[in-house]
Scaffold this motif. Structure first.
Motif, PDB file in Angstrom:
ATOM      1  N   GLN A  44      -8.516  -1.791  29.645  1.00 39.88           N
ATOM      2  CA  GLN A  44      -7.758  -1.555  30.876  1.00 39.88           C
ATOM      3  C   GLN A  44      -7.574  -2.854  31.657  1.00 39.88           C
ATOM      4  OE1 GLN A  44      -9.265   1.558  33.406  1.00 39.88           O
ATOM      5  NE2 GLN A  44      -8.040   0.922  35.154  1.00 39.88           N
ATOM      6  N   VAL A  64      -3.592   4.548  20.648  1.00 42.64           N
ATOM      7  CA  VAL A  64      -4.975   4.138  20.939  1.00 42.64           C
ATOM      8  C   VAL A  64      -5.346   4.403  22.404  1.00 42.64           C
ATOM      9  CG1 VAL A  64      -5.216   2.443  19.078  1.00 42.64           C
ATOM     10  CG2 VAL A  64      -4.195   1.754  21.267  1.00 42.64           C
ATOM     11  N   SER A  65      -4.893   5.507  22.967  1.00 39.93           N
ATOM     12  CA  SER A  65      -5.190   5.789  24.379  1.00 39.93           C
ATOM     13  C   SER A  65      -6.688   5.967  24.614  1.00 39.93           C
ATOM     14  CB  SER A  65      -4.444   7.045  24.841  1.00 39.93           C
ATOM     15  OG  SER A  65      -4.794   8.166  24.043  1.00 39.93           O
ATOM     16  N   HIS A  66      -7.440   6.332  23.570  1.00 46.81           N
ATOM     17  CA  HIS A  66      -8.878   6.540  23.704  1.00 46.81           C
ATOM     18  C   HIS A  66      -9.644   5.237  23.933  1.00 46.81           C
ATOM     19  CE1 HIS A  66      -8.112   5.538  19.503  1.00 46.81           C
ATOM     20  NE2 HIS A  66      -9.369   5.142  19.411  1.00 46.81           N
ATOM     21  N   LEU A  67      -8.958   4.094  23.799  1.00 48.31           N
ATOM     22  CA  LEU A  67      -9.633   2.795  23.927  1.00 48.31           C
ATOM     23  C   LEU A  67      -9.575   2.240  25.348  1.00 48.31           C
ATOM     24  CD1 LEU A  67      -8.380   0.990  20.680  1.00 48.31           C
ATOM     25  CD2 LEU A  67     -10.587   2.106  21.059  1.00 48.31           C
ATOM     26  N   ARG A  86      -2.463   4.070  30.288  1.00 43.92           N
ATOM     27  CA  ARG A  86      -2.805   5.111  29.303  1.00 43.92           C
ATOM     28  C   ARG A  86      -1.561   5.555  28.534  1.00 43.92           C
ATOM     29  NH1 ARG A  86      -7.220   8.049  28.513  1.00 43.92           N
ATOM     30  NH2 ARG A  86      -8.180   7.466  30.503  1.00 43.92           N
ATOM     31  N   GLY A 122      -1.069   5.307  24.592  1.00 43.39           N
ATOM     32  CA  GLY A 122      -0.776   6.526  23.855  1.00 43.39           C
ATOM     33  C   GLY A 122       0.417   6.354  22.933  1.00 43.39           C
ATOM     34  N   GLU A 182     -11.109   2.442  28.142  1.00 46.17           N
ATOM     35  CA  GLU A 182     -12.323   1.960  28.802  1.00 46.17           C
ATOM     36  C   GLU A 182     -13.228   1.146  27.868  1.00 46.17           C
ATOM     37  OE1 GLU A 182     -12.715   2.168  31.889  1.00 46.17           O
ATOM     38  OE2 GLU A 182     -11.247   3.706  32.453  1.00 46.17           O
ATOM     39  N   GLN A 183     -12.787   0.944  26.636  1.00 43.11           N
ATOM     40  CA  GLN A 183     -13.622   0.228  25.676  1.00 43.11           C
ATOM     41  C   GLN A 183     -13.577  -1.283  25.914  1.00 43.11           C
ATOM     42  OE1 GLN A 183     -15.611   1.641  23.168  1.00 43.11           O
ATOM     43  NE2 GLN A 183     -15.111   3.465  24.365  1.00 43.11           N
ATOM     44  N   GLU A 203      -6.763  -2.142  15.783  1.00 43.79           N
ATOM     45  CA  GLU A 203      -6.685  -1.628  17.147  1.00 43.79           C
ATOM     46  C   GLU A 203      -6.228  -2.707  18.117  1.00 43.79           C
ATOM     47  OE1 GLU A 203     -10.194   1.791  16.877  1.00 43.79           O
ATOM     48  OE2 GLU A 203     -10.703  -0.278  17.399  1.00 43.79           O
TER      49      GLU A 203
END
Length: 267
Positions: A101, A124-127, A116, A120, A129-130, A139
């Motif tokens: 982010q 790779v929207s799940h990343l 996001r 998406g 906060e990674q 990725e």
């Protein structure tokens, strides 16, 4: 002469094109890097620059983006053109903690929902906060692509977009680029050495070896004597082509994902 057109001119000759290079040349410290390069980039089309190592591909891309001034020729660019640029790679220091982010927000403020959304679009929207340091090569390429999309570009400029991606995932990257082109209606210019994928994904190909050796539709370029002299046959001797029923695909990590509707593929 190096020229960017700031406002429309009746004699610019762009005729709806996004970019046009006319007689572009570059010489640095007495060494010829590029000479007499002509090419155009059009809306809604994927133009790919291919060539051997040292051909000047990335240098030409930098000139098209205005990051490098040529020593010869003219570069015309549509007024108000928004460009989303995806570099070949970005190295993030291991000791600098930064989330995906925060990385995406470095170029300017963007709402979390917007970040996001673009993540998406590239899967790779799940990343969000990674930590950037924890993502895989595939990725990271998608994150860089999302970063380019934040500009809502008229033109996507991609330097080796499949760099660091496992072989099984490279085709998926090129399919994604084509889908984004369709969604945004943007033009795409990219540098790639993945010849077999380029020939399937591109609308036009520029074969470069310091000058333009040949250019045109992929099927025409692949049969051009200049292309064959540089790369030989697209399928090396000893590599067979066979057809099989493919009932799965590979995700970003190379893991097998079962397809709902198996398709027929060539390998």
């Amino acid at each position: 002469m190096f020229e960017f057109l700031k406002k429309p001119q009746p004699t610019d000759g762009l005729q709806g094109r996004l970019l046009e290079a006319r007689g572009i040349g570059l010489e640095l410290s007495g060494r010829r890097i590029l000479r007499d390069v002509d090419m155009t980039v059009e809306p809604g089309r994927i133009t790919t620059i291919i060539g051997p190592n040292g051909a000047g591909k990335t240098t030409l891309l930098r000139i098209l983006l205005g990051l490098q001034a040529p020593t010869e020729g003219r570069l015309l660019r549509r007024p108000g053109l928004r460009i989303g640029y995806m570099p070949q790679r970005i190295v993030v220091d291991e000791v600098m903690p930064i989330t995906v982010q925060r990385f995406l927000a470095l170029g300017g403020r963007a709402p979390r929902d917007e970040l996001r959304r673009v993540l998406g679009e590239v899967g790779v929207s799940h990343l969000l906060e990674q930590p950037v340091q924890s993502v895989s090569g595939g990725e990271m390429q998608r994150i860089l692509l999302a970063r380019a999309l934040l500009r809502r570009p008229h033109l996507l400029a991609l330097d080796e977009p499949a760099q660091g991606v496992d072989v099984s995932g490279q085709g998926e990257v090129f399919q994604l680029i084509a889908a984004l082109r369709d969604r945004y209606g943007c033009g795409v210019v990219m540098v790639s050495h993945e010849l077999h994928l380029v020939m399937e994904a591109a609308d036009s190909v520029v074969c470069l070896n310091q000058h333009v050796c040949c250019t045109g539709r992929p099927e025409a370029v692949s049969q051009d004597p200049a292309y064959l002299r540089l790369f030989g046959h697209s399928i090396p001797p000893g590599v067979a082509v066979y057809t099989h029923h493919h009932d799965h695909r590979h995700d970003l990590h190379g893991d097998v994902v079962k397809d709902v509707a198996p398709d027929r593929e060539e390998c």
